[in-house]
Design a protein around this motif. Structure first.
Motif, PDB file in Angstrom:
ATOM      1  N   LEU A  11      24.053  64.760  68.314  1.00 32.57           N
ATOM      2  CA  LEU A  11      23.940  65.381  67.001  1.00 32.57           C
ATOM      3  C   LEU A  11      23.204  64.401  66.107  1.00 32.57           C
ATOM      4  N   ALA A  59      26.689  68.739  58.374  1.00 30.06           N
ATOM      5  CA  ALA A  59      26.798  69.618  59.538  1.00 30.06           C
ATOM      6  C   ALA A  59      28.121  70.358  59.520  1.00 30.06           C
ATOM      7  N   THR A  73      22.468  72.700  60.884  1.00 32.23           N
ATOM      8  CA  THR A  73      22.819  71.744  61.932  1.00 32.23           C
ATOM      9  C   THR A  73      24.319  71.774  62.172  1.00 32.23           C
ATOM     10  N   LEU A  99      24.765  73.651  70.346  1.00 37.02           N
ATOM     11  CA  LEU A  99      24.366  72.606  69.423  1.00 37.02           C
ATOM     12  C   LEU A  99      23.157  73.127  68.661  1.00 37.02           C
ATOM     13  N   GLU A 117      20.358  72.275  65.742  1.00 39.83           N
ATOM     14  CA  GLU A 117      19.725  71.194  64.988  1.00 39.83           C
ATOM     15  C   GLU A 117      18.478  71.721  64.318  1.00 39.83           C
TER      16      GLU A 117
END
Length: 232
Positions: free
Chosen positions: A38, A46, A164, A197, A199
């Protein structure tokens, strides 16, 4: 095949705080089993969103360990609705709510983890006050049910603005909170720590690594300030 259990030791060494971007080892990618990190650039925050039992607290505990491994001098502060999930640490401080914080993450490099936002009554107003004045090296990661991030409160906009975070065991429309479209085919298996995940709007399926709960009285490599909420 992506394993159901990824030991934390396999990913923590990929954490790094060199330069302006703080990379925190979080798990392994589905596509090639490489380590997933991350990445938090200056001023970025986030979210960790998912239903109960999806591994939100485990993901936050792993991020705390990654922060300590990569930046020993950085402060890691935790506001948790369930203090039992953060037991077994040495020299921690426990407060009843945000108002009980004895320090604020307002200087240097720091990570503020909020565990169970929907169960912390004063968390929203506290974040509304805190987030606008944070320096670029202080990052906030907020965990909670996905619905907790659907709204237009200042803190909700601030923590989702970077697009994110982690979407764990997501429903098909959960990508809306980070303004991404989740694949409808072959959804992630409903395992703790399994999800996406995200991003800066890009997404990849991962398995969050497992960090064993330390035994009572165990000494951490670096101290962590733990601030626990009253609600469970």
């Amino acid at each position: 095949m992506l394993p159901e259990l990824v030991p934390a030791g396999e990913v923590l060494s990929s954490s790094a705080a060199a330069g302006p971007v703080w990379k925190l080892g979080i798990g392994r990618h589905y596509r090639d089993l490489s380590v997933a990190t991350l990445a938090l650039g200056p001023g970025m925050h986030a979210v960790v969103a998912g239903p109960a039992g999806s591994g939100r607290t485990g993901a936050l505990r792993l991020l705390a360990a990654a922060a300590r491994a990569s930046a020993p001098d950085a402060r890691v502060l935790v506001v948790a609705a369930d203090p039992d999930a953060w037991t077994g640490t040495q020299g921690t401080e426990v407060a009843g709510s945000f108002s009980g914080l004895t320090s604020q993450p307002t200087t240097g490099r720091a990570l503020l983890l909020v565990d169970g936002i929907e169960s912390l009554p004063d968390a929203g107003p506290a974040l509304d006050r805190l987030l606008p004045g944070l320096p670029a090296g202080v990052h906030v990661v907020v965990a909670g049910r996905t619905d907790a991030f659907r709204g237009m409160q200042p803190w909700q906009r601030a923590v989702t603005m970077s697009r994110t975070g982690l979407l764990l065991r997501p429903a098909p429309d959960d990508g809306e909170v980070l303004r991404v479209r989740l694949p409808r085919e072959a959804p992630p298996r409903p395992l703790p720590g399994r999800g996406y995940l995200v991003e800066a709007g890009g997404l990849a399926q991962i398995q969050v690594a497992f960090l064993a709960q330390p035994p009572p009285g165990a000494r951490l490599a670096m101290p962590v300030g733990v601030f626990a909420g009253e609600a469970r």
